[in-house]
Design a protein around this motif. Structure first.
Motif, mmCIF file in Angstrom:
data_model
loop_
_atom_site.group_PDB
_atom_site.id
_atom_site.type_symbol
_atom_site.label_atom_id
_atom_site.label_comp_id
_atom_site.label_asym_id
_atom_site.label_seq_id
_atom_site.Cartn_x
_atom_site.Cartn_y
_atom_site.Cartn_z
ATOM 1 N N UNK A 42 0.822 -1.200 0.000
ATOM 2 C CA UNK A 42 0.000 0.000 0.000
ATOM 3 C C UNK A 42 0.855 1.249 0.000
ATOM 4 N N UNK A 43 0.533 2.201 -0.879
ATOM 5 C CA UNK A 43 1.265 3.455 -0.967
ATOM 6 C C UNK A 43 2.501 3.410 -1.843
ATOM 7 N N UNK A 44 2.877 2.231 -2.338
ATOM 8 C CA UNK A 44 4.068 2.108 -3.195
ATOM 9 C C UNK A 44 3.709 2.412 -4.646
ATOM 10 N N UNK A 45 4.739 2.767 -5.402
ATOM 11 C CA UNK A 45 4.525 2.983 -6.833
ATOM 12 C C UNK A 45 5.781 2.587 -7.599
ATOM 13 N N UNK A 46 5.581 2.343 -8.874
ATOM 14 C CA UNK A 46 6.682 2.212 -9.825
ATOM 15 C C UNK A 46 6.703 3.544 -10.550
ATOM 16 N N UNK A 47 7.822 4.239 -10.482
ATOM 17 C CA UNK A 47 7.911 5.592 -11.014
ATOM 18 C C UNK A 47 7.616 5.700 -12.502
ATOM 19 N N UNK A 48 7.258 6.910 -12.906
ATOM 20 C CA UNK A 48 6.989 7.205 -14.311
ATOM 21 C C UNK A 48 8.253 6.930 -15.123
ATOM 22 N N UNK A 49 8.109 6.140 -16.175
ATOM 23 C CA UNK A 49 9.247 5.821 -17.032
ATOM 24 C C UNK A 49 8.768 5.555 -18.456
ATOM 25 N N UNK A 50 9.678 5.757 -19.412
ATOM 26 C CA UNK A 50 9.349 5.594 -20.829
ATOM 27 C C UNK A 50 9.918 4.283 -21.345
ATOM 28 N N UNK A 51 9.137 3.600 -22.154
ATOM 29 C CA UNK A 51 9.565 2.357 -22.802
ATOM 30 C C UNK A 51 10.101 2.699 -24.194
#
Length: 110
Positions: A42-51
């Protein structure tokens, strides 16, 4: 190629891709395809990134989360799949208080 996920241990990855908190992950990579088994608390994220050179298919196995892809934010829950094509930018955000379990396949195309 076969994998025995039940014999692998989760590794803690802090601030994955610049995200919040940490994820617990099991990964394998053969140089072209990465397979990921992860838990986002809860509260975790995978940061914004470009493929830039690959695509990603994310299967939501348990729980629910928000995904923002190319500026569009959507809510996903267990049983749904998120696809991020080559050239797209995305983030996964567990905006709940419960763990989210995902499986992902990231394939190189360039």
């Amino acid at each position: 190629m076969n994998f025995k996920w039940n014999e692998e241990e989760y590794k803690i990855i802090e601030n994955f891709k610049g995200g919040n908190k940490f994820i617990k992950a099991k990964m394998t990579f053969d140089g072209k395809v990465r397979i990921l088994d992860a838990i986002l608390p809860g509260g975790a994220s995978i940061g914004m990134h470009k493929h830039e050179t690959n695509f990603e298919v994310v299967f939501i196995i348990e729980g629910s989360l928000s995904v923002e892809c190319d500026g569009v934010k959507e809510h996903l829950e267990s049983g749904m799949v998120h696809y991020c094509p080559v050239g797209s930018t995305h983030t996964l955000i567990n905006d709940t208080g419960s763990d989210v379990v995902i499986k992902a396949v990231i394939g190189e195309v360039k």
